[in-house]
Enzyme design. Structure first.
Site, PDB file in Angstrom:
ATOM      1  N   TYR A   6      45.217  47.011  42.282  1.00 39.45           N
ATOM      2  CA  TYR A   6      46.654  46.923  42.562  1.00 39.45           C
ATOM      3  C   TYR A   6      47.275  45.913  41.613  1.00 39.45           C
ATOM      4  O   TYR A   6      46.750  44.808  41.440  1.00 39.45           O
ATOM      5  CB  TYR A   6      46.881  46.478  44.007  1.00 39.45           C
ATOM      6  CG  TYR A   6      48.344  46.394  44.414  1.00 39.45           C
ATOM      7  CD1 TYR A   6      49.142  47.539  44.416  1.00 39.45           C
ATOM      8  CD2 TYR A   6      48.918  45.184  44.798  1.00 39.45           C
ATOM      9  CE1 TYR A   6      50.482  47.465  44.805  1.00 39.45           C
ATOM     10  CE2 TYR A   6      50.248  45.102  45.185  1.00 39.45           C
ATOM     11  CZ  TYR A   6      51.028  46.260  45.181  1.00 39.45           C
ATOM     12  OH  TYR A   6      52.350  46.186  45.571  1.00 39.45           O
TER      13      TYR A   6
ATOM     14  N   ASP B 257      44.542  40.566  35.881  1.00 42.34           N
ATOM     15  CA  ASP B 257      45.484  40.308  36.962  1.00 42.34           C
ATOM     16  C   ASP B 257      44.771  39.407  37.972  1.00 42.34           C
ATOM     17  O   ASP B 257      43.964  39.873  38.777  1.00 42.34           O
ATOM     18  CB  ASP B 257      45.919  41.636  37.591  1.00 42.34           C
ATOM     19  CG  ASP B 257      46.938  41.430  38.720  1.00 42.34           C
ATOM     20  OD1 ASP B 257      47.071  40.276  39.196  1.00 42.34           O
ATOM     21  OD2 ASP B 257      47.586  42.415  39.121  1.00 42.34           O
TER      22      ASP B 257
ATOM     23  N   LYS C 123      50.724  34.625  44.107  1.00 37.84           N
ATOM     24  CA  LYS C 123      50.175  34.147  45.387  1.00 37.84           C
ATOM     25  C   LYS C 123      49.918  32.636  45.402  1.00 37.84           C
ATOM     26  O   LYS C 123      50.877  31.886  45.559  1.00 37.84           O
ATOM     27  CB  LYS C 123      48.961  35.001  45.769  1.00 37.84           C
ATOM     28  CG  LYS C 123      49.409  36.461  45.967  1.00 37.84           C
ATOM     29  CD  LYS C 123      48.442  37.389  46.643  1.00 37.84           C
ATOM     30  CE  LYS C 123      49.135  38.704  46.991  1.00 37.84           C
ATOM     31  NZ  LYS C 123      48.705  39.869  46.271  1.00 37.84           N
TER      32      LYS C 123
END
Ligand SMILES: *Cc1c(COP(=O)(O)O)cnc(C)c1O
Length: 437
Positions: A146, A239, A267
């Site tokens: 993702y 990522d 995050k």
């Protein structure tokens, strides 16, 4: 277990009238495990309290954003102090410089950084930059990875050996994903075949994929991607929105000793506020406006509240005693779950890294998205519902990792394992016994 749910139920019912599915992001609705979410009143360290007064041990931790736990006093103090001086200026601040310095000092591949407000924005901008600096268009990504919800990443894997992506959502035009090629994680042959099919701007990956559960790279796979990217003139983009400042201060690239060209962060870097970033070598990053001509901008980018919170979170992530604690809690939870799986007699494979734990209902091993998809959805749903009923909040989806934090203590692990014994027994009786279906 009778937990009160009246207030949560009423608020959620009303939320559904005003927000699609009653939520601001889909997985929160708990549809995958077939129950209603609880509505949060407050967080305290490793615990959440809902509007009915029920208390939960929280292994979701804002989906990995909270390395320090809820309402860490230093983060609360930093954000409160900043807020009193204004919440956004649209002009440079010392706070963004201080965080930029820390990021560059922490993450091996990063010499310069651009701050944005979400991981989606960071990944999308990193892809634009990769395309600009290589002069190429296509991007290789892995099934089950993702990278946020920008169009070029919303791709489902084609069937069989076909490498052409198809849109994974209505509203994503075929043209937006025509240059995205999807292959299976940990599959060197599939990578080779895809790369042989034409030029690529980037190989995009989560070095520790943690959005299909947590599926570690096989031995040497990341180094192989590094080698192949160099051979074909594509950028290797990691990522590290989940892994950055979590699995090591410098992310998975530090732990694995493989240096990407560009790194995407999110995050943890925002300490629970909206902040993300992407970075890389000076010569690539200076292609961004205003030093270069690759356009990228944001009204709230580098927001002073978020950079203040992020600085504390990143400093905590670099503290060696804190790191040792995170490793202890993570392996204690993972080991405990494995032992219970054997004791109760259900097929359970548990993957783990510092700050990441993931139970899969399968005898394993789990190498890629197809393996994850073959695990039992029913078993995970029974397990997660039982844990929630016992005051343990775990991700309501088998495609998400559990997130140990610095706020979890051994007592939280023990409460969780006690509840997990009951939950696994329910899985055994309802899913694997064959008798009481
Ligand atoms: C969460 C996540 C994103 C998207 O970040 P948002 O802040 O939710 O937009 C991108 N990549 C990875 C690996 C993520 O886990």
């Amino acid at each position: 277990m009778s937990r009160r749910a009246r207030r949560s139920h009423e608020l959620f019912a009303e939320s559904r009238q005003y927000m699609p599915g009653g939520v601001s992001s889909p997985v929160r609705a708990m549809g995958q495990i077939g129950r209603e979410p609880f509505v949060v009143a407050r967080g305290e360290g490793a615990e959440l309290v809902d509007v009915d007064g029920n208390r939960y041990v929280d292994w979701v931790m804002s989906w990995g954003a909270l390395l320090a736990g809820h309402a860490h006093p230093d983060i609360v103090a930093a954000v409160t102090a900043r807020a009193a001086s204004g919440t956004s200026y649209g002009a440079p601040t010392r706070g963004e410089l201080e965080l930029a310095r820390l990021v560059v000092d922490s993450v091996p591949s990063v010499e310069m950084v651009r701050f944005v407000s979400s991981g989606t924005e960071a990944a999308m901008s990193a892809l634009r930059l990769a395309r600009a600096v290589t002069g190429k268009t296509r991007v290789l990504k892995f099934a089950g990875a993702y990278h946020g919800h920008a169009d070029p990443f919303l791709v489902a894997a084609g069937s069989g050996l076909a490498t052409h992506g198809i849109p994974a959502s209505p509203g994503v035009p075929e043209g937006a994903v025509a240059d995205t090629v999807v292959v299976a994680w940990n599959d060197r042959t599939a990578v080779d075949e895809a790369l042989a099919s034409g030029d690529f701007a980037a190989i995009f990956c989560e070095p520790y994929p943690a959005n299909m559960g947590f599926v570690p790279p096989s031995e040497g796979f990341l180094a192989y991607l590094r080698e192949r990217a160099d051979e074909v003139g594509a950028l290797l983009v990691f990522d590290e929105v989940i892994t950055g400042f979590r699995v090591a201060p410098g992310g998975a690239q530090e732990r694995e000793g493989v240096t990407p060209d560009l790194t995407v962060l999110g995050k943890v870097i925002g300490g629970g506020l909206p902040l993300a970033a992407f970075g890389g070598p000076r010569r690539a990053m200076e292609a961004l406006a205003p030093s270069g001509d690759v356009y990228q901008a944001g009204t709230l980018s580098g927001n002073p509240l978020a950079t203040a919170a992020g600085r504390i979170a990143v400093e905590l992530a670099r503290d060696s005693a804190a790191r040792a604690h995170l490793e202890r809690i993570s392996s204690s939870l993972a080991d405990g779950l494995r032992a219970l799986g054997e004791e109760v007699g259900v097929p359970l494979t548990v993957t783990a890294a510092p700050g990441l734990v993931c139970p899969f209902f399968t005898a394993g091993p789990v190498h890629d998205f197809a393996d994850v998809s073959a695990t039992s959805a029913e078993a995970y749903a029974v397990f997660a519902r039982s844990l929630l009923d016992q005051g343990i909040f775990v991700p309501p989806s088998r495609f998400e990792a559990w997130f140990p934090s610095l706020a979890h203590e051994q007592s939280h692990v023990e409460r969780t394992l006690a509840a997990a014994r009951t939950a696994l027994q329910a899985v055994h009786d309802n899913v694997y016994s064959g008798a009481s279906r």
